[in-house]
Design an enzyme around this catalytic site. Structure first.
Site, mmCIF file in Angstrom:
data_model
loop_
_atom_site.group_PDB
_atom_site.id
_atom_site.type_symbol
_atom_site.label_atom_id
_atom_site.label_comp_id
_atom_site.label_asym_id
_atom_site.label_seq_id
_atom_site.Cartn_x
_atom_site.Cartn_y
_atom_site.Cartn_z
ATOM 1 N N SER A 124 0.809 -1.218 0.000
ATOM 2 C CA SER A 124 0.000 0.000 0.000
ATOM 3 C C SER A 124 0.845 1.271 0.000
ATOM 4 O O SER A 124 1.465 1.599 -0.992
ATOM 5 C CB SER A 124 -1.002 -0.025 1.143
ATOM 6 O OG SER A 124 -0.374 -0.108 2.374
ATOM 7 N N LYS A 176 -20.544 17.310 11.765
ATOM 8 C CA LYS A 176 -19.375 17.502 12.623
ATOM 9 C C LYS A 176 -19.030 16.240 13.411
ATOM 10 O O LYS A 176 -17.861 16.007 13.744
ATOM 11 C CB LYS A 176 -19.616 18.679 13.588
ATOM 12 C CG LYS A 176 -18.379 19.097 14.367
ATOM 13 C CD LYS A 176 -17.266 19.530 13.417
ATOM 14 C CE LYS A 176 -16.007 19.900 14.189
ATOM 15 N NZ LYS A 176 -14.884 20.172 13.279
#
Length: 298
Positions: A124, A176
């Site tokens: 990765s 949020k």
């Protein structure tokens, strides 16, 4: 005398020996090895790739700041003709891998040869960095690839309810607390997060396509998140050569036109104490393949 006392005494002696070695150890300037040829800088990227300095209690992990500093030193050192990136990492933070990759690009722009040498694992984020090198050398059994991005979130709402935890949120906007463990994602929030993952994934694919000179379509065929062995990666065009660290040094020297035995330069000379803790930390990082970061390239 009990066995516990003997074992405890031996551990204490080893600890004191390492501490004494650390106190008297003085690394050679720049860690230059003997050799009559040109200089190759070797930069180690070991453990989980993070966006910090890599200065945790164990000294383990691949902090992007420290690695960028070494890459910058190699770029500015006119006596260094080539750089070997020695990778042994399962990946990690997306932006950390990206900013290390940017410094690799600057190295190449400065006319330095860059070769990636894969150890146990270069997956990765590790492959993101390796893909930018001029050549990639892997062991046949190296674990590499894992081209993809993952975001892992936990929904513990049911558990909180069972143990009587009532989380109350006051927020400035509807998203949020997106990803909070106290509730499920809304369909809109899932789309927002998926768009973020897709954006970073496409950046990753573009890096691999450019670095490996493959089409975006071909990279996407390979970039489904799976891990490849070094031998498989070579067959697929993700790796150039099969070989170990010393083979990679030889290839790097040849590419840089270095005659004779190259001089090896390192900018990360560490004391025996740091090597001991760093080695332990690196082992722990490699076992911790599932990172606790929310968004990782792996």
């Amino acid at each position: 005398m009990s066995k516990k006392t003997v074992v405890g005494g031996l551990i204490l002696l080893v600890f004191l020996g390492i501490l004494a070695a650390a106190l008297v150890y003085r690394p050679k300037a720049n860690g230059v090895s003997q050799g009559g040829g040109g200089k190759i800088a070797v930069i180690f990227i070991e453990g989980e790739i993070t966006g910090d300095s890599g200065g945790d209690i164990f000294g383990g992990g691949a902090g992007s700041f420290a690695i960028m500093e070494q890459l910058k030193q190699a770029r500015e050192d006119d006596s260094v003709q080539a750089v070997l990136l020695r990778l042994n990492t399962p990946g990690g933070s997306s932006p950390a891998a990206q900013e290390i990759g940017m410094e690799v690009e600057k190295l190449k722009q400065a006319g330095k040869i860059v070769v990636a040498s894969m150890g146990d694992m270069a997956a990765s984020g590790g492959y993101w960095i390796a893909a930018l090198a001029d050549k990639i050398v892997a062991n046949p059994a190296t674990m590499t690839g894992s081209i993809g991005v993952i975001m892992e979130l936990q929904n513990l709402e049911e558990l909180y309810r069972k143990i009587g935890i009532d989380i109350r949120v006051v927020k400035s906007g509807p998203h949020k607390d997106m990803g909070s463990s106290a509730r499920e994602l809304t369909p809109e929030e899932r789309q927002i997060l998926q768009a973020m993952v897709d954006d970073i994934y496409n950046q990753f694919v573009e890096v691999v396509a450019k670095g490996r000179k493959l089409s975006v379509e071909r990279v996407k065929e390979l970039a489904d998140g799976r891990v490849y062995t070094g031998a498989q990666a070579k067959e697929l065009g993700l790796v150039d050569e099969l070989g170990n660290y010393y083979d990679a040094i030889k290839i790097t020297a040849q590419m840089a036109g270095i005659k004779g035995e190259p001089q090896i330069v390192r900018y990360d000379a560490r004391s025996p104490w740091e090597l001991f803790l760093g080695g332990l930390g690196s082992k722990l990082e490699l076992f911790n393949y599932a990172s606790d970061k929310a968004l990782t390239v792996r």
